[in-house]
Design a protein around this motif. Structure first.
Motif, PDB file in Angstrom:
ATOM      1  N   PHE A  37       1.130  51.410  33.196  1.00  0.00           N
ATOM      2  CA  PHE A  37      -0.045  52.250  33.345  1.00  0.00           C
ATOM      3  C   PHE A  37      -0.657  52.144  34.731  1.00  0.00           C
ATOM      4  CE2 PHE A  37      -0.469  54.110  29.287  1.00  0.00           C
ATOM      5  CZ  PHE A  37       0.091  53.234  28.387  1.00  0.00           C
ATOM      6  N   ARG A  86       5.570  37.941  30.025  1.00  0.00           N
ATOM      7  CA  ARG A  86       5.470  38.686  28.777  1.00  0.00           C
ATOM      8  C   ARG A  86       6.827  38.814  28.119  1.00  0.00           C
ATOM      9  NH1 ARG A  86       1.597  37.332  30.173  1.00  0.00           N
ATOM     10  NH2 ARG A  86       1.963  36.216  28.266  1.00  0.00           N
ATOM     11  N   HIS A  91       4.343  44.247  23.282  1.00  0.00           N
ATOM     12  CA  HIS A  91       3.824  45.441  23.938  1.00  0.00           C
ATOM     13  C   HIS A  91       2.377  45.318  24.310  1.00  0.00           C
ATOM     14  CE1 HIS A  91       7.233  47.534  21.738  1.00  0.00           C
ATOM     15  NE2 HIS A  91       7.503  47.590  23.002  1.00  0.00           N
ATOM     16  N   LEU A  92       1.597  44.755  23.404  1.00  0.00           N
ATOM     17  CA  LEU A  92       0.157  44.713  23.634  1.00  0.00           C
ATOM     18  C   LEU A  92      -0.158  43.961  24.917  1.00  0.00           C
ATOM     19  CD1 LEU A  92      -2.676  45.320  22.763  1.00  0.00           C
ATOM     20  CD2 LEU A  92      -2.682  43.225  21.427  1.00  0.00           C
ATOM     21  N   ALA A  93       0.436  42.790  25.074  1.00  0.00           N
ATOM     22  CA  ALA A  93       0.137  41.997  26.266  1.00  0.00           C
ATOM     23  C   ALA A  93       0.566  42.739  27.529  1.00  0.00           C
ATOM     24  CB  ALA A  93       0.831  40.643  26.174  1.00  0.00           C
ATOM     25  N   ALA A  94       1.749  43.374  27.476  1.00  0.00           N
ATOM     26  CA  ALA A  94       2.222  44.083  28.661  1.00  0.00           C
ATOM     27  C   ALA A  94       1.297  45.247  28.999  1.00  0.00           C
ATOM     28  CB  ALA A  94       3.642  44.590  28.430  1.00  0.00           C
ATOM     29  N   VAL A  95       0.912  46.000  27.970  1.00  0.00           N
ATOM     30  CA  VAL A  95       0.001  47.128  28.200  1.00  0.00           C
ATOM     31  C   VAL A  95      -1.297  46.626  28.814  1.00  0.00           C
ATOM     32  CG1 VAL A  95      -1.493  48.787  27.026  1.00  0.00           C
ATOM     33  CG2 VAL A  95       0.903  48.644  26.421  1.00  0.00           C
ATOM     34  N   ILE A  96      -1.811  45.533  28.273  1.00  0.00           N
ATOM     35  CA  ILE A  96      -3.099  45.041  28.753  1.00  0.00           C
ATOM     36  C   ILE A  96      -3.004  44.558  30.187  1.00  0.00           C
ATOM     37  CG2 ILE A  96      -4.817  43.247  28.417  1.00  0.00           C
ATOM     38  CD1 ILE A  96      -4.559  43.630  25.513  1.00  0.00           C
ATOM     39  N   VAL A  97      -1.904  43.888  30.526  1.00  0.00           N
ATOM     40  CA  VAL A  97      -1.783  43.429  31.907  1.00  0.00           C
ATOM     41  C   VAL A  97      -1.692  44.618  32.856  1.00  0.00           C
ATOM     42  CG1 VAL A  97      -0.311  42.209  33.521  1.00  0.00           C
ATOM     43  CG2 VAL A  97      -0.800  41.195  31.332  1.00  0.00           C
ATOM     44  N   LEU A  99      -2.928  47.536  32.395  1.00  0.00           N
ATOM     45  CA  LEU A  99      -4.267  48.127  32.452  1.00  0.00           C
ATOM     46  C   LEU A  99      -5.184  47.305  33.341  1.00  0.00           C
ATOM     47  CD1 LEU A  99      -5.012  49.279  28.833  1.00  0.00           C
ATOM     48  CD2 LEU A  99      -4.753  50.699  30.843  1.00  0.00           C
ATOM     49  N   GLY A 100      -5.080  45.983  33.206  1.00  0.00           N
ATOM     50  CA  GLY A 100      -5.894  45.117  34.042  1.00  0.00           C
ATOM     51  C   GLY A 100      -5.584  45.353  35.513  1.00  0.00           C
ATOM     52  N   LEU A 101      -4.297  45.494  35.792  1.00  0.00           N
ATOM     53  CA  LEU A 101      -3.862  45.778  37.153  1.00  0.00           C
ATOM     54  C   LEU A 101      -4.458  47.090  37.648  1.00  0.00           C
ATOM     55  CD1 LEU A 101      -1.980  44.271  39.001  1.00  0.00           C
ATOM     56  CD2 LEU A 101      -0.111  45.682  38.186  1.00  0.00           C
ATOM     57  N   TYR A 102      -4.417  48.089  36.769  1.00  0.00           N
ATOM     58  CA  TYR A 102      -4.989  49.392  37.093  1.00  0.00           C
ATOM     59  C   TYR A 102      -6.461  49.250  37.490  1.00  0.00           C
ATOM     60  CZ  TYR A 102      -7.056  53.960  35.932  1.00  0.00           C
ATOM     61  OH  TYR A 102      -7.765  55.125  35.948  1.00  0.00           O
ATOM     62  N   LEU A 103      -7.206  48.488  36.679  1.00  0.00           N
ATOM     63  CA  LEU A 103      -8.633  48.330  36.950  1.00  0.00           C
ATOM     64  C   LEU A 103      -8.872  47.609  38.267  1.00  0.00           C
ATOM     65  CD1 LEU A 103      -9.829  47.331  33.394  1.00  0.00           C
ATOM     66  CD2 LEU A 103     -10.414  49.423  34.595  1.00  0.00           C
TER      67      LEU A 103
END
Lengths: 293, 333
Positions: A37, A86, A91-97, A99-103
């Motif tokens: 993301f 990961r 999936h959840l952890a990867a998505v969250i990381v 997203l965190g990167l995005y932010l």
């Protein structure tokens, strides 16, 4: 009829942008099975760096080339530090990381360069090519030409070299490829590095049209995802075809379907993602996965 | 007293103390902080719902901001058009958004992890333009404005204090609901589905029903939260509900932790106050704070803030020389 031709051409022009972004999404998915993301933001950061180098006086081509090289290293580094831990199916952890990167990157870009819109010079000549009743800019043609070259090079890399074979093996069966001496971790780093380099190139190619600002990617991102899904998340060719198709459909829908109009064009992206994932999840050119319990 | 008895009593004591402090807060702080606290309380049911769906059932949803928006607009439209009391509007919002949740949950049954995340992102991005388009109903760009909250005469409170206390009550009710669900058969089914869907199915769990229920409950909670938000803030516009809101809820869920119903409470406070504090230091720092917090939590403390307490207890208890294993599971609250 003239208007239709121009709309078509405008759609291709927009589609080139989506295709460029979709290609780096596909590359990451192809090599690591993750949807990143943060892809758009990483590309954005690279583009800002290139802009800054140019603003400091370096020639444009050097800036872009340099940024692409640095992005390659940075992408590999991000994979190594953040994504590495990961597990493949978490999936959840990867998505969250991601997203965190995005932010973080979004915030970083705003803090360093502020929200002002900046002009990014184009490496292609300005002006338009006449195609019968329609006009296509050299900028758009140039983007498409570069993308075609990149896809060709990628295909060569993935299918004609040992490294490419190793990358495909790592994406397909990381546990098995370790047994034959391929390090899946190294291949993932390589995949992320390539995707980041590609994203940097894509960003520099589209910035002249979209105008450089922290929000530059926001409008295109959903269409880039739709393009990648339509073409098949693991198919580079699909990213191009998908991007162009989405661009044209979105443009035509906005102009000719009154109910949609220019403001609800984003529904095209949403509908595409939803329908393709439900009906034909592998997209147009992707591979079908069968999961064995 | 046995150790289990001691820990249960300690937990109940902690909740009672937290509730007492929470009740007294509006009388210690100025109006604006109370307003901020009330807004944070409005986020709690949304994050709790997300915890149920994403944290426990493993269905990644980035669209809870959109569900929140649907609840907010439902309540706002009802109150503006019919003048009905807010409680009724909240109920309506819960029902409507729960129904949307079922609609979303049905196709979601066919989608795997990343795919669901993608679809929910697309959903979240598509909602504001739709809200803008149907401006006859939604007020378009200007949105819907409601009169400010007035506390009932018998309470003797200020409007913002009353709003806060209502939001607080709703937040605690939602946490109790989620706790009850998690303790019951559905909670067990969802945990089984997340651990191994095929095995759960083989064990006789109706996976489709469990997932759909999770979506419905989670959406209903988010809708209720949205209605609560519009009650506290008195205003809803498409700009209030960007994709970033759904992402923020996820951040709150992760930072607070999914192992305990205290997680959404902490998470809501974090997403409300961290960017405000960061913003004092420097504009635009808020996003960075979110991002860094979330990445740090995932890498270092995967259980979130609420896992720190059992972690500290474990650290204090182990005899010198034993190796430290950070990722053991602990009981939920």
């Amino acid at each position: 009829m003239d208007r239709f031709a121009q709309q078509l051409v405008d759609g291709i022009s927009a589609g080139a942008i989506y295709a460029a972004l979709a290609l780096s999404l596909v590359l990451i998915f192809r090599t690591t099975s993750l949807v990143n993301f943060a892809q758009g933001e990483l590309a954005l950061l690279s583009t800002f760096v290139a802009w800054q180098l140019h603003a400091w006086g370096l020639p444009l081509a050097t800036c872009i080339a340099g940024t692409v090289a640095v992005s390659f290293v940075a992408g590999a580094a991000v994979e190594r530090t953040l994504i590495r831990r990961r597990e493949r199916h978490d999936h959840l952890a990867a998505v969250i990381v991601t997203l965190g990167l995005y932010l973080v990157i979004d915030g970083l870009v705003r803090v360093i360069w502020s929200a002002d819109v900046k002009r990014f010079p184009s490496i292609f000549p300005s002006g338009l090519l006449e195609l019968g009743p329609a006009r296509l800019s050299w900028q758009s043609l140039g983007v498409l030409a570069v993308l075609a070259a990149v896809v060709g090079t990628l295909a060569l890399l993935l299918y004609r070299t040992r490294v490419g074979l190793a990358m495909r093996a790592a994406a397909d069966r990381p546990d098995a490829c370790a047994l034959v001496g391929i390090s899946p971790q190294r291949m993932f780093m390589l995949g992320w590095g390539l995707a980041a380099a590609l994203g940097a190139l894509a960003g520099c190619l589209v910035a002249p049209q979209l105008f450089l600002s922290p929000d530059m990617m926001a409008g295109a991102l959903i269409y880039a995802f739709a393009a990648a899904v339509l073409g098949g998340l693991d198919s580079p060719l699909g990213a191009i075809v998908g991007g162009l198709t989405i661009g044209v459909v979105e443009n035509l829908a906005g102009s000719y379907v009154d109910w949609i109009g220019p403001d609800l064009k984003v529904l095209v992206g949403f509908a595409t993602i939803l329908l393709i994932l439900l009906v034909r999840p592998q997209g147009l050119f992707g591979m079908r996965w069968t999961v064995r319990a | 007293m046995s150790r289990l008895r001691r820990s249960l009593t300690a937990r109940r004591g902690a909740w009672a103390a937290a509730a007492a402090v929470a009740l007294l807060l509006p009388f210690w702080f100025a109006s604006y902080q109370v307003f901020q606290l009330a807004t944070a309380m409005a986020f709690v049911p949304a994050i709790a719902g997300l915890m149920l769906l994403t944290g426990v059932a493993g269905q990644v949803s980035l669209g809870h901001g959109a569900l929140f928006a649907i609840g907010a607009y439902t309540a706002a439209i009802i109150v503006e058009r019919t003048g009905a009391p807010f409680a009724a509007a909240v109920l309506a919002a819960i029902v409507v958004t729960g129904a949307v949740g079922v609609l979303v949950g049905l196709p979601a049954l066919r989608l795997q992890g990343m795919q669901l995340a993608l679809v929910t992102v697309a959903f979240a991005v598509s909602l504001p333009p739709v809200l803008l388009r149907f401006d006859g109903l939604t007020g378009g760009v200007a949105g819907i404005s409601l009169p400010p909250v007035v506390a009932p005469a018998w309470s003797g409170l200020e409007g913002d204090q009353w709003a806060y206390l209502c939001a607080l009550a709703a937040a605690f009710v939602s946490l109790a609901v989620v706790a009850a669900v998690l303790r019951g058969r559905l909670g067990l089914a969802l945990r089984a589905v997340q651990a191994d869907e095929l095995a759960a199915q083989a064990a006789g769990i109706d996976v489709a029903r469990a997932k759909t229920l999770a979506f419905a409950i989670s959406a209903a909670l988010a809708g209720g939260a949205g209605a609560l938000y519009v009650f506290v803030v008195g205003f809803a516009s498409p700009e209030s509900f960007p994709l970033l809101l759904g992402i923020a809820f996820l951040v709150g869920m992760v930072v607070g932790g999914t192992g305990s119903v205290a997680g959404p409470l902490l998470g809501a406070l974090f997403i409300q106050f961290a960017p405000a504090v960061a913003g004092d230091v420097r504009d635009d720092l808020g996003g960075i704070v979110y991002g860094v917090a979330v990445v740090l939590v995932v890498l270092a403390v995967p259980g979130g803030a609420t896992s720190l307490v059992p972690l500290a207890r474990r650290l204090a208890r182990r005899p010198a020389g034993t190796p430290f294993v950070p990722h053991q599971e602990e009981e939920t609250a």
